[in-house]
Motif scaffolding. Structure first.
Motif, PDB file in Angstrom:
ATOM      1  N   VAL A  21       0.845  -1.201   0.000  1.00 31.35           N
ATOM      2  CA  VAL A  21       0.000   0.000   0.000  1.00 31.35           C
ATOM      3  C   VAL A  21       0.878   1.248   0.000  1.00 31.35           C
ATOM      4  O   VAL A  21       0.632   2.190  -0.758  1.00 31.35           O
ATOM      5  CB  VAL A  21      -0.962  -0.017   1.220  1.00 31.35           C
ATOM      6  N   ASP A  22       1.935   1.224   0.811  1.00 27.82           N
ATOM      7  CA  ASP A  22       2.834   2.384   0.857  1.00 27.82           C
ATOM      8  C   ASP A  22       3.505   2.631  -0.486  1.00 27.82           C
ATOM      9  O   ASP A  22       3.600   3.777  -0.940  1.00 27.82           O
ATOM     10  CB  ASP A  22       3.917   2.178   1.928  1.00 27.82           C
ATOM     11  N   PHE A  28       1.573   6.907  -6.685  1.00 26.57           N
ATOM     12  CA  PHE A  28       0.494   7.802  -7.124  1.00 26.57           C
ATOM     13  C   PHE A  28       0.741   9.246  -6.712  1.00 26.57           C
ATOM     14  O   PHE A  28       0.278  10.167  -7.364  1.00 26.57           O
ATOM     15  CB  PHE A  28      -0.864   7.307  -6.608  1.00 26.57           C
ATOM     16  N   ARG A  29       1.485   9.440  -5.631  1.00 30.03           N
ATOM     17  CA  ARG A  29       1.831  10.811  -5.252  1.00 30.03           C
ATOM     18  C   ARG A  29       2.786  11.417  -6.268  1.00 30.03           C
ATOM     19  O   ARG A  29       2.688  12.598  -6.579  1.00 30.03           O
ATOM     20  CB  ARG A  29       2.509  10.822  -3.877  1.00 30.03           C
ATOM     21  N   ARG A 157      -6.446   0.962  -2.085  1.00 31.69           N
ATOM     22  CA  ARG A 157      -6.025   1.464  -0.774  1.00 31.69           C
ATOM     23  C   ARG A 157      -4.833   2.395  -0.917  1.00 31.69           C
ATOM     24  O   ARG A 157      -4.744   3.412  -0.232  1.00 31.69           O
ATOM     25  CB  ARG A 157      -5.686   0.301   0.162  1.00 31.69           C
ATOM     26  N   GLY A 158      -3.906   2.012  -1.811  1.00 22.91           N
ATOM     27  CA  GLY A 158      -2.740   2.859  -2.065  1.00 22.91           C
ATOM     28  C   GLY A 158      -3.153   4.200  -2.651  1.00 22.91           C
ATOM     29  O   GLY A 158      -2.694   5.256  -2.212  1.00 22.91           O
ATOM     30  N   ALA A 162      -2.937   8.007  -1.042  1.00 27.25           N
ATOM     31  CA  ALA A 162      -2.248   9.118  -1.698  1.00 27.25           C
ATOM     32  C   ALA A 162      -3.180  10.298  -1.914  1.00 27.25           C
ATOM     33  O   ALA A 162      -2.769  11.450  -1.826  1.00 27.25           O
ATOM     34  CB  ALA A 162      -1.660   8.661  -3.026  1.00 27.25           C
ATOM     35  N   LYS A 163      -4.436  10.008  -2.217  1.00 24.83           N
ATOM     36  CA  LYS A 163      -5.320  11.098  -2.660  1.00 24.83           C
ATOM     37  C   LYS A 163      -6.464  11.394  -1.702  1.00 24.83           C
ATOM     38  O   LYS A 163      -7.272  12.289  -1.970  1.00 24.83           O
ATOM     39  CB  LYS A 163      -5.894  10.751  -4.050  1.00 24.83           C
TER      40      LYS A 163
END
Lengths: 557, 353
Positions: A21-22, A28-29, A157-158, A162-163
């Protein structure tokens, strides 16, 4: 490409969900909306059509690597994956890859309409720029076989992390034919509308297995509520402001798959959320799970399908009542509210209140559990009366207590290589039983052996291969395994005339020879036994307790 | 002209000189290419190795073993056979054995690699008529990354784990691989702890003049807090043992040429796989064979049939030689080999099959 390949490598190397997930969230960031859109597309198992035929890729790779066909084949046999074999065989890159993922994909999408020469030029250009990890990912995309060991759930979830957008909302927005682009991605991660908040589901509370089958260690029987454990599709029915949503446990929206449940929900008051199980049901008992499958897999639901597998909602729990979230209330109180809600909806044959199983002591409850199969259940659920409705698989308050599986001794007669972690090992086995003096295929199973045993079986198989049918190799019928399975049905599609549910290897019967394996007659005896009772099977896939198999084929919709 | 080597049930034998090369059963006279246990068996009457390999071989052989040395490039004559040792670049002191008899030169390479490795003398090609080569990684999918690249990957991984409060464990052969990885570590990142099977070999390397970053064994660490964030070098057999518990939360990696293949990497269920091998990769094998100018090549342990066919198609006389050498454990068929109990001084690292 570099960023995306890096993400792939990290996901590949990380065993922990939180780490995955991290990694996704970091990606995505950092990534552009255009790249994020395509990354999401591929990571959630969506595929593009194969742009270039495998045969050509293979031929070009051999040419670039300067190796003959037989050596390519030897290499492929060792690696077990075409995209990876090519990535490793190509000479080191001559350029540096600074092209973004979406550029490569856009160009690839044009490729299908171009001639072989242009295709080749493009593929070789990509190969000469990309490093080995990038090439591997790229080849996977080229052949339309990109796959990574994360579920859509984890990817979302990831992205959610991020968003800051809810997973269920992302799920809903991704439904159907989502087209990746910067615009659709921006829309995907935009703030929730009021309408979207309405459809929100709660995280499912999942039970642990009562491993030793001994409930007495759970304390006084009076602290516990027992219900049958049914085998269907776990779901939440949401009724808010005159609208209905039906969510599966995999957070797939399945409202349109079950029109009966949708019309049932019209009878529910607004502000109601029920946790339950969809079952195919006829003559007062559940039908085998397989009967539900057409509901999920067919594109359009015909009248025949609807008629053949009529469904009911077996209501377990109430999570929202009169617009109030009530998960923190003790189970007994939720149950009593649920009873009221269901009574008010009574008259609708599509809803049933999950019956309670009572017993004066654990011994009496055990006696009930033992007759699960007669009722078409696969065991009992034990729920602590004082428990809140928790999120996820939390230990202590909910237990599933299943009956022992059926077993049969079967002979390993064919094998296929596994994929992913098991690529290049023969791990997918076909098992046969005796029928009129001949071994007929009976079940396929993938799991149940230790890694050491898998190695041993693999080494054995390589020495005893017979014929090749595509990826499948037949092997000399020498090894016997005890298989466990949950249900048996007659089937015209299987040579043995039988289909079993959740077959898995219980143990290797080194003490038995092929001649001592079971015959069709002994399995049919189990069938007769079970037809009196129509057994059904697990909600959980015993191979992979973390993920219900249901979710897996819901993804294939 | 005939080769002065033949394959016997005790191993490769030179009848004219009456000595064996890397025998797998005890014999009166054994020329040993290097100290890995599939090449150096215990119980022989006399051993011959290089001065560089002496300290390492002593760790592995019985205390009273009779070991003579012959410096690289120096010839000796045994019953009319000219014998000399030449660097194989595999581990410290590893040698190729050159045998010349009646004008015919045979070279037994043992295990070798051609990449630079500062913990041992680099491979030197030796011109010969007959070259006996290994083929552990004899497939073109095996092509090693630059050694410096892998070292920096390991250091980066270690530094990141340390900042996350995790210890880093690298599983590697205790002889050769462990020292090579050690040599590439940046001791500025944190303490380096080695397993009891690895440390005696570190000492042997240091005694032989190879400088290695400072290491300590578990018993030499007074404050258990130091384990946190440390780099731990251990043999594969240490995985999952109680010995590991002291390190708390760990990130684990396996260092092997087999880690080149994703399936093999994933099957070990470790966090990382670093591609490091002391065996030649495919280009390395071809380059080494080419450089010998040999007219005949005998291919042993590994993808021998593949390499033989490749050589034959290019007009070299080649054949498979069935020996009991094992190459690098940890492939699909041999993961358990690397996991065999290993206690450095008392048990062989890779037992002959």
């Amino acid at each position: 490409m570099n960023q995306f390949a890096q993400l792939f490598t990290t996901l590949d190397e990380t065993n922990k969900t939180s780490g995955k997930v991290d990694a996704l969230s970091d990606y995505f960031r950092a990534a552009s909306p255009e790249d994020s859109a395509w990354a999401l597309f591929f990571l959630t198992g969506r595929r593009l059509k194969q742009a270039v035929p495998t045969k050509l890729l293979r031929a070009w790779a051999m040419e670039q690597a300067g190796i003959p066909d037989w050596l390519f084949q030897e290499s492929y046999d060792a690696v077990g994956d075409l995209a990876e074999t090519i990535a490793l065989l190509l000479p080191p890159p001559t350029g540096v890859d600074e092209t973004a993922l979406h550029h490569w994909v856009d160009r690839m999408n044009d490729l299908r309409f171009q001639g072989v020469e242009e295709q080749k030029r493009f593929v070789l250009e990509a190969w000469s720029q990309l490093g080995t990890p990038e090439r591997f990912v790229w080849n996977k995309i080229l052949v339309g076989a990109f796959r990574v060991g994360v579920s859509q759930q984890i990817v979302l979830r990831g992205l959610s992390k991020a968003k800051g957008v809810d997973v269920s909302q992302l799920t809903e927005r991704l439904m159907g034919d989502w087209k990746p682009s910067a615009e659709s991605y921006e829309q995907l991660i935009s703030a929730a509308t009021e309408q979207e908040n309405l459809s929100r589901l709660f995280p499912f509370f999942l039970a642990h297995s009562l491993e030793d089958g001994d409930p007495t260690r759970l304390g006084p029987v009076t602290d516990w509520q027992a219900e049958w454990k049914w085998d269907g599709i776990r779901c939440q029915v949401i009724r808010r402001q005159g609208e209905t949503w039906l969510w599966s446990r995999g957070e797939e929206l399945i409202t349109d798959r079950f029109p009966e449940i949708e019309s049932l929900a019209h009878a529910l008051p607004n502000g109601t959320v029920i946790d339950g199980e969809i079952l195919a049901w006829a003559d007062g008992r559940p039908l085998p799970f397989l009967q539900l499958q057409p509901r999920i897999t067919r594109k359009t639901l015909t009248k025949t399908i609807l008629r053949k597998a009529p469904v009911v909602l077996m209501a377990y729990d109430l999570l929202e009542h009169q617009g109030q979230e009530i998960r923190a209330l003790p189970l007994v109180e939720r149950r009593s509210l649920l009873e009221t809600v269901i009574q008010n909806a009574s008259g609708n044959p599509c809803v049933k209140l999950s019956p309670l199983v009572s017993g004066a002591d654990w011994l009496a409850v055990s006696a009930e559990q033992a007759r699960s199969r007669e009722l078409g259940a696969e065991g009992l659920m034990l729920k602590r009366r004082s428990s809140p409705y928790r999120a996820g698989r939390t230990r202590g308050d909910w237990w599933k207590w299943k009956v022992e599986p059926y077993t049969a001794d079967a002979v390993l007669t064919a094998a296929q290589r596994g994929s992913g972690k098991r690529a290049s090992l023969y791990t997918d086995y076909t098992f046969s039983i005796w029928k009129n003096g001949e071994l007929v295929p009976f079940a396929k199973a993938y799991s149940g052996l230790t890694d050491i045993e898998i190695q041993e079986v693999d080494a054995f198989l390589r020495k005893h291969m017979r014929e090749k049918f595509g990826p499948v190799r037949t092997v000399e019928p020498l090894l016997v395994f005890e298989l466990g399975f949950e249900a048996i049905q007659r089937s015209t599609r299987h040579k043995s005339g039988l289909a079993v549910r959740f077959p898995r290897i219980l143990r290797w019967r080194r003490d038995k020879t092929a001649e001592q394996a079971d015959s069709i007659e002994s399995i049919e005896a189990l069938l007769t036994l079970s037809q009196a009772t129509q057994p059904i099977s697990n909600t959980e896939n015993p191979e992979n307790p973390g993920s219900a198999s249901r979710e897996r084929f819901l993804f294939d919709l | 002209m005939k080769p002065a080597i033949q394959l016997t049930e005790r191993g490769l034998y030179c009848p004219q000189g009456d000595f064996y090369i890397d025998p797998w059963k005890s014999v009166p006279r054994a020329v040993v290419t290097h100290a890995h246990s599939d090449h150096a068996c215990r119980g022989c009457g006399q051993y011959l190795t290089t001065p560089e390999g002496l300290a390492v071989l002593k760790v592995r052989m019985a205390a009273d073993a009779v070991i003579e040395t012959l410096p690289f490039g120096t010839s000796t004559h045994i019953n009319g056979v000219q014998l000399s040792l030449h660097p194989a670049g595999h581990v410290l002191g590893s040698a190729q054995v050159r045998i010349e008899h009646a004008g015919y030169v045979s070279v037994v390479s043992g295990d070798y690699k051609i990449e630079p490795d500062r913990t041992c003398t680099p491979f030197e090609p030796v011109r010969c008529h007959l070259f006996l080569t290994e083929s552990t990684f004899g497939l073109p999918v095996y092509r090693w990354p630059a050694p410096g690249e892998v070292s920096s990957q390991i250091n980066q991984w270690w530094a990141r784990n340390r900042s996350n409060g995790q210890s880093s464990v690298v599983y590697a052969y205790s002889l050769g691989k462990a020292q090579r990885i050690l040599a590439g570590l940046d001791a500025g990142i944190g303490p380096i702890i080695t397993h009891g099977a690895v440390e005696p070999l570190n000492q042997a390397y240091r005694e032989s003049g190879i400088s290695l970053p400072p290491t300590r064994t578990v018993s030499q660490v007074d404050n258990a807090k130091e384990f946190k964030g440390a780099m731990v070098l251990a043999p594969p057999s240490a995985q999952g043992t109680p010995w590991m518990r002291r390190f708390g939360e760990v990130s684990q990696a396996f260092a092997s040429g087999w880690m080149q293949i994703r399936g093999t990497r994933r099957r070990r269920a470790l966090d990382r796989g670093f591609v490091v091998s002391d065996h030649a990769d495919w280009p390395g094998l071809l380059q080494a064979i080419e450089a010998t100018g040999a007219e005949t090549v005998w291919v042993t342990h590994g993808y021998s049939a593949v390499l033989v066919r490749w050589l034959q198609e290019r007009g070299t006389e080649a054949q498979v030689l069935e020996t009991r050498f094992q190459g690098e454990a940890g492939d699909t068929a041999g993961i358990e080999e690397a996991d065999k109990p290993e206690a450095g001084q008392t048990q062989p690292e890779v037992a002959p099959s």
